[in-house]
Motif scaffolding. Structure first.
Motif, mmCIF file in Angstrom:
data_model
loop_
_atom_site.group_PDB
_atom_site.id
_atom_site.type_symbol
_atom_site.label_atom_id
_atom_site.label_comp_id
_atom_site.label_asym_id
_atom_site.label_seq_id
_atom_site.Cartn_x
_atom_site.Cartn_y
_atom_site.Cartn_z
ATOM 1 N N LEU A 108 -1.607 -1.919 -6.050
ATOM 2 C CA LEU A 108 -1.634 -0.670 -6.826
ATOM 3 C C LEU A 108 -0.536 -0.651 -7.886
ATOM 4 N N GLU A 109 0.633 -1.163 -7.526
ATOM 5 C CA GLU A 109 1.722 -1.224 -8.519
ATOM 6 C C GLU A 109 1.347 -2.163 -9.658
ATOM 7 N N SER A 110 0.681 -3.258 -9.336
ATOM 8 C CA SER A 110 0.322 -4.234 -10.372
ATOM 9 C C SER A 110 -0.756 -3.703 -11.314
ATOM 10 N N GLN A 117 5.322 -0.871 -14.634
ATOM 11 C CA GLN A 117 5.377 -1.550 -13.341
ATOM 12 C C GLN A 117 6.813 -1.775 -12.888
ATOM 13 N N ASP A 118 6.988 -1.681 -11.587
ATOM 14 C CA ASP A 118 8.287 -1.939 -10.973
ATOM 15 C C ASP A 118 8.229 -3.329 -10.331
ATOM 16 N N ALA A 120 10.520 -5.146 -9.090
ATOM 17 C CA ALA A 120 11.290 -5.255 -7.852
ATOM 18 C C ALA A 120 10.495 -4.724 -6.667
ATOM 19 N N SER A 121 9.731 -3.657 -6.900
ATOM 20 C CA SER A 121 8.910 -3.101 -5.827
ATOM 21 C C SER A 121 7.830 -4.097 -5.409
ATOM 22 N N ILE A 122 7.189 -4.716 -6.375
ATOM 23 C CA ILE A 122 6.170 -5.719 -6.055
ATOM 24 C C ILE A 122 6.796 -6.876 -5.280
ATOM 25 N N ALA A 123 7.972 -7.321 -5.716
ATOM 26 C CA ALA A 123 8.651 -8.428 -5.038
ATOM 27 C C ALA A 123 8.967 -8.066 -3.585
ATOM 28 N N ARG A 124 9.392 -6.812 -3.343
ATOM 29 C CA ARG A 124 9.686 -6.379 -1.972
ATOM 30 C C ARG A 124 8.443 -6.434 -1.105
#
Length: 202
Positions: A108-110, A117-118, A120-124
């Motif tokens: 959803l973030e992507s 887009q965040d 860092a959030s995707i990476a987490r």
């Protein structure tokens, strides 16, 4: 019974597989929660699928609760009857659902506009997925919660989590890094209940 679902939802797929493995009759109603005209909140105040309308009119959500309800409706048991014996199965199910949660959040973030887009959030979320896969493989090696010769609810949840990674994140290529999990999944994915519930092409 009637299942309110999206055909791309991994949580709805889990319930479709439970219903198929138990050979329980049901109707399905496709409803996309993201659309303005959705009626999903009429069944689940959180606006999430799946939701199950039982024959007596009771509405059940979300997928772990629906699966628990379906255990009372007949068909092959997917959970041990003894509560303590069921805990490893539920723990593995929760781990698989957590991987799915992280994958859905990352997806959803992507889909947000690139400038919003965040990263860092995707990476987490991707880190959670990698840790979760390692933990699943460890539990598989210990046969902790997995069904072995008899499919159980954890097997279904794990299969749906891995299938969702195939669907939304093929670049993760989890098979290459988790060969025992890949070998296990190949057998599970061959079951008619899994083959018949594949999401439509993205």
């Amino acid at each position: 019974m009637k299942l309110i679902l999206s055909l791309t939802s991994p949580y709805a797929r889990k319930i479709r597989i439970v219903l198929a493995e138990k050979a329980l009759p049901y109707a399905q109603e496709v409803d996309i929660p993201w659309l303005a005209e959705t009626s999903v909140p009429d069944y689940n105040p959180l606006g999430k699928v799946p939701a199950l309308i039982a024959d007596d009119g009771e509405v059940w959500y979300d997928s772990p609760v629906i699966a628990e309800y379906l255990e009372t409706q007949g068909g092959p048991a997917l959970l041990p009857a003894e509560r303590l014996a069921a805990l490893p199965v539920r723990q593995t199910e929760a781990l698989a659902d957590g991987i799915t949660d992280a994958a859905v959040a990352a997806f959803l973030e992507s889909r947000r506009p690139a400038e919003q887009q965040d990263a860092a959030s995707i990476a987490r979320q991707l880190t959670k997925i990698r840790r979760g896969l390692a933990a699943l493989e460890e539990r598989l090696g210990q046969r902790k919660g997995f069904g072995g010769n008899d499919l159980n609810l954890a097997d279904i949840a794990v299969g749906c989590a891995l299938g969702y990674l195939d669907f939304r994140f093929p670049q993760i290529d989890w098979r290459s890094n988790h060969l025992p999990l890949a070998s296990w999944a190949a057998q599970v994915f061959a079951r008619p209940s899994f083959a018949d519930s594949l999401p439509p092409p993205a």
